[in-house]
Design a protein around this motif. Structure first.
Motif, PDB file in Angstrom:
ATOM      1  N   PRO A   8       0.813  -1.221   0.000  1.00 53.46           N
ATOM      2  CA  PRO A   8       0.000   0.000   0.000  1.00 53.46           C
ATOM      3  C   PRO A   8       0.849   1.277   0.000  1.00 53.46           C
ATOM      4  O   PRO A   8       0.498   2.270  -0.652  1.00 53.46           O
ATOM      5  N   THR A   9       1.976   1.259   0.698  1.00 50.48           N
ATOM      6  CA  THR A   9       2.852   2.427   0.743  1.00 50.48           C
ATOM      7  C   THR A   9       3.430   2.721  -0.642  1.00 50.48           C
ATOM      8  O   THR A   9       3.458   3.873  -1.085  1.00 50.48           O
ATOM      9  N   VAL A  12       0.597   4.193  -2.802  1.00 49.82           N
ATOM     10  CA  VAL A  12       0.287   5.585  -2.456  1.00 49.82           C
ATOM     11  C   VAL A  12       1.405   6.510  -2.932  1.00 49.82           C
ATOM     12  O   VAL A  12       1.146   7.569  -3.528  1.00 49.82           O
ATOM     13  N   ALA A 174      -3.553  13.077  -0.440  1.00 46.39           N
ATOM     14  CA  ALA A 174      -3.312  11.633  -0.417  1.00 46.39           C
ATOM     15  C   ALA A 174      -2.295  11.273   0.660  1.00 46.39           C
ATOM     16  O   ALA A 174      -2.470  10.283   1.391  1.00 46.39           O
ATOM     17  N   LEU A 175      -1.244  12.079   0.789  1.00 46.54           N
ATOM     18  CA  LEU A 175      -0.237  11.808   1.826  1.00 46.54           C
ATOM     19  C   LEU A 175      -0.815  11.959   3.230  1.00 46.54           C
ATOM     20  O   LEU A 175      -0.547  11.137   4.117  1.00 46.54           O
ATOM     21  N   ILE A 177      -4.006  11.687   4.170  1.00 43.87           N
ATOM     22  CA  ILE A 177      -4.957  10.594   4.426  1.00 43.87           C
ATOM     23  C   ILE A 177      -4.206   9.300   4.714  1.00 43.87           C
ATOM     24  O   ILE A 177      -4.564   8.558   5.640  1.00 43.87           O
ATOM     25  N   TYR A 178      -3.144   9.031   3.960  1.00 44.20           N
ATOM     26  CA  TYR A 178      -2.390   7.800   4.200  1.00 44.20           C
ATOM     27  C   TYR A 178      -1.681   7.847   5.554  1.00 44.20           C
ATOM     28  O   TYR A 178      -1.660   6.857   6.283  1.00 44.20           O
ATOM     29  N   ALA A 181      -4.227   7.137   8.143  1.00 43.90           N
ATOM     30  CA  ALA A 181      -4.555   5.706   8.137  1.00 43.90           C
ATOM     31  C   ALA A 181      -3.478   4.898   8.826  1.00 43.90           C
ATOM     32  O   ALA A 181      -3.784   3.972   9.594  1.00 43.90           O
ATOM     33  N   LEU A 182      -2.219   5.257   8.610  1.00 43.79           N
ATOM     34  CA  LEU A 182      -1.116   4.563   9.287  1.00 43.79           C
ATOM     35  C   LEU A 182      -1.142   4.802  10.798  1.00 43.79           C
ATOM     36  O   LEU A 182      -0.883   3.885  11.582  1.00 43.79           O
ATOM     37  N   ARG A 185      -3.871   2.742  12.243  1.00 49.04           N
ATOM     38  CA  ARG A 185      -3.478   1.346  12.242  1.00 49.04           C
ATOM     39  C   ARG A 185      -2.491   1.056  13.385  1.00 49.04           C
ATOM     40  O   ARG A 185      -2.519   0.004  13.989  1.00 49.04           O
TER      41      ARG A 185
END
Length: 188
Positions: A8-9, A12, A174-175, A177-178, A181-182, A185
């Motif tokens: 996923p990384t 992205v 996008a960065l 949001i990712y 999300a990380l 997690r």
């Protein structure tokens, strides 16, 4: 320390890279468009008539120049939405002209409130301005029609800077949001 997911990384970061590339591409297009608009603005001020362009490259180079054509016959008549010299909306009366060399040229004969108002014009010499299409906008109008608005390159939008900002914003979003999300997690 939680592990960062590899696939996923990579996805992205690849998407962000593409968005950043698109932003810089739009900035390059901004320079190209400004140069093209300057060319068109200069062409608009030239009074010398040019020959009707043959081919796509010549069409692009001759836009907004004054031209003269000899219409030896009309093969088709139509009308399209247009504005008159006073800015009123109505119908631009068009004709497909057969030129002496066998080629065709679309001409805008003039403006009226009604469609198909120039049915009696059968050809002749026309002077005008080459507009995108390409089409020759007759100056002066013929067949008893009112004058059309003269094509103006300042009406061409130049949105490339806004598009570049948009792509950079998408990449940053996008960065963020990712990263969120990380972080979420990592708390689990």
């Amino acid at each position: 320390m939680p592990r960062i997911p590899i696939v996923p990384t990579i996805l992205v970061l690849a998407a962000v890279g593409v968005m950043i590339w698109l932003g810089f591409w739009q900035l390059r297009r901004l320079d190209e468009k400004e140069s093209l608009l300057a060319h068109y603005a200069a062409a608009q001020t030239m009074s010398t008539e040019v020959a009707w362009p043959k081919g796509e490259a010549a069409e692009k180079d001759m836009l907004y120049r004054h031209a003269r054509i000899d219409c030896v016959g009309v093969t088709n008549r139509s009308s399209m939405a247009g504005r008159n010299a006073g800015g009123e909306s109505g119908m631009a009366q068009t004709a497909e002209c057969q030129l002496g060399d066998g080629s065709q040229a679309l001409v805008v004969l003039g403006w009226s409130r009604l469609p198909m108002a120039a049915g009696t014009w059968n050809g002749g010499t026309l002077h005008g301005v080459i507009a995108p299409g390409p089409r020759l906008v007759a100056v002066p109008a013929v067949a008893g029609l009112e004058a059309n608005a003269i094509p103006d390159p300042s009406e061409i939008p130049n949105n490339h800077f806004a598009y570049a900002v948009q792509w950079f914003f998408f990449a940053a979003t996008a960065l963020v949001i990712y990263a969120l999300a990380l972080m979420k997690r990592g708390k689990k």
